[in-house]
Design an enzyme around this catalytic site. Structure first.
Site: not given
Ligand code: SF4
Length: 498
Positions: A2, A28, A101-102, A256, A362
């Site tokens: 998030c 998010g 966040n987590g 990423y 990728d």
């Protein structure tokens, strides 16, 4: 995964907050929310959807106050409904508003403790409640009329002892100030920034530094592992650092999750991704591959692809065009849904790939279904050969720290050899990043105590997580969102014409 922000300044903060949250939208897209405090009351607005959809002028007008916290949600724990959107607020023991966040991995233990020791029952399945009520309960045992910075930091310390997992949090403590803290291993990112104005400084916390670029904030510092930073009503900064303990920062942020223009632990994400591509060159050359061009899976593969192309001396081309109005495919809960998204999202440029040997880069291969769809798209566009290059090593274990990638049964690298994966995704060759090379690249982080590599190694930095993994597996099965890795022998036949 998030995105969170927190702002504390001499003037209304909601405008900055919306810009900051928009810069974190990649973290998010399920829901967004903001809580502000104006000295008397909290003002809260949240809902499902993107920031620009949730915050309309009439909602924004009501979000008055000089202190605020905000959140963009990507669903991991709990269902995707607007009641679970953050921030959460409580008046227990006095006004608190919190975002995180987590992911909490001992939520049953914490929920039991809250019930038995403090007689608190969480209202939702969102693990933020567990963090918030543990912190609130610990504050409650202090003298509420004289809450001091030491009391606040003591409550943080107890919360960190009781709540296991990964979390970066920002909290408004009504009438006192803005607090940020992380889990003891510092798994998820949180940074602090500052902007000077004629009225005084504005301080901000954010998941990524890219927020500060948009808002002319200066980067101040990372909120380190287990650290707590409290900014009081007079804009004095108080810090509590934990004694030197191991650190386990999520290495996938670099590969990423984070935006390319963010700086994490002093390293520009874009530059690290170029390095990842350059390192891959050795494996491409050793495998005897001589691609005519390197292309990327837009857009997270771009920097690694350009690094690889540079290192092996072949052109890089943007040979697949992405429809940016489709969501990220790996967060779509079913396999059929994901394949459908890939098909609608990516369109290969036939004139570039026709008759060519193409190395497509990728960021990772998770289930293999998306990779196979990409290989098929390239073959349908006329590519002569397709080499699939993953800038991450094989993912063999699920992330339990806030990234809903999949369970082991769904991870193709946990179940099949590289040759079998190559066969399944219908590529001519699959090349993975070497784990050792990845570890070496982030040796500096190791020098500071370590990064988390658990999804590549199965070694979880928070210790034995068997019980938690079993619970998640059961939950996913009960919600029917577990996709088994498709049988390699059941793969569709290769296209007959190349
Ligand atoms: S398990 Fe993987 S994705 Fe999860 S925190 Fe660790 S490195 Fe990041």
């Amino acid at each position: 995964m998030c995105g969170i922000v927190g702002f504390h300044g001499p003037e209304r903060v909601v405008g900055d907050m919306i810009i900051g949250l928009t810069a974190l939208q990649h973290r998010g897209q399920d829901a967004a929310g903001i809580a502000t405090f104006d000295g008397d009351a909290f003002h809260l607005h949240k809902g499902q959807g993107l920031v620009n959809d949730v915050f309309r002028p009439k909602n924004v007008k009501k979000l008055t106050g000089n202190t605020g916290i905000g959140h963009v949600r990507y669903t991991t724990q709990g269902a995707n409904d607007s009641d679970l959107a953050q921030p959460f607020t409580t008046s227990y023991p006095f006004g608190l508003a919190m975002v995180h966040n987590g992911n909490v991995i001992n939520f049953r233990d914490v929920a039991k403790l809250l019930h038995e020791k403090y007689h608190v029952l969480p209202k939702t399945t969102n693990d933020l409640e567990l963090i918030m009520y543990t912190f609130a309960s610990e504050l409650r045992v202090k003298d509420l009329d004289r809450i001091s910075v030491i009391d606040i930091f003591d409550a943080v310390e107890t919360t960190q002892e009781l709540v296991k997992g990964a979390y970066a949090t920002v909290t408004i403590i009504a009438g006192h100030g803005l607090l940020a803290f992380t889990d003891p291993l510092g798994i998820r990112p949180l940074v602090m920034g500052r902007r000077d104005t004629p009225e005084g400084p504005v301080y901000a916390f954010a998941s990524e530094s890219t927020c500060f670029d948009y808002l002319d904030f200066e980067f101040v510092e990372n909120v380190g592992p287990g650290q707590a930073i409290f900014i009081d009503q007079n804009f004095q900064i108080h810090r509590k650092n934990q004694p030197a303990l191991p650190k386990a920062f999520c290495v996938f942020e670099q590969i990423y999750f984070a935006r390319e223009d963010s700086t994490i632990n002093g390293r520009l994400v874009a530059r690290e991704r170029v390095r990842l591509g350059k390192i891959l060159a050795r494996k491409v050359v050793d495998a005897g591959l001589k691609p005519d061009m390197v292309i990327d899976v837009p857009s997270s593969g771009y920097f690694a692809a350009s690094g690889l192309a540079e290192a092996i001396g072949v052109p890089y081309r943007r040979a697949m065009v992405k429809n940016n109005h489709m969501g990220r495919s790996f967060i779509v809960p079913t396999q059929a849904g994901r394949e459908d998204v890939v098909k609608k999202k990516l369109n290969p440029i036939k004139a570039f790939v026709e008759g060519k040997k193409v190395a497509v880069v990728d960021d990772s291969i998770v289930r293999g279904t998306t990779s196979r769809r990409i290989v098929r798209l390239l073959r349908e566009a006329g590519a002569a050969e397709v080499y699939f290059i993953s800038s991450a090593p094989p993912i063999v274990s699920p992330c339990i720290y806030g990234i809903d990638m999949a369970m082991s049964t769904e991870l193709i690298a946990a179940n099949y050899t590289e040759e079998e994966i190559c066969s399944y995704i219908e590529a001519d060759k699959v090349i993975y990043q070497d784990l050792r090379d990845l570890e070496d690249l982030f040796a500096e982080e190791r020098g500071h105590g370590g990064s988390c590599f658990a999804c590549f190694t199965g070694k979880y930095p928070t210790g034995d997580v068997t019980r938690y993994l079993r619970h998640v597996q059961e939950e996913r099965q009960s919600h029917r969102i577990v996709d088994k890795v498709p049988s390699v022998s059941a793969k569709a036949p290769l296209p007959t014409e190349h």
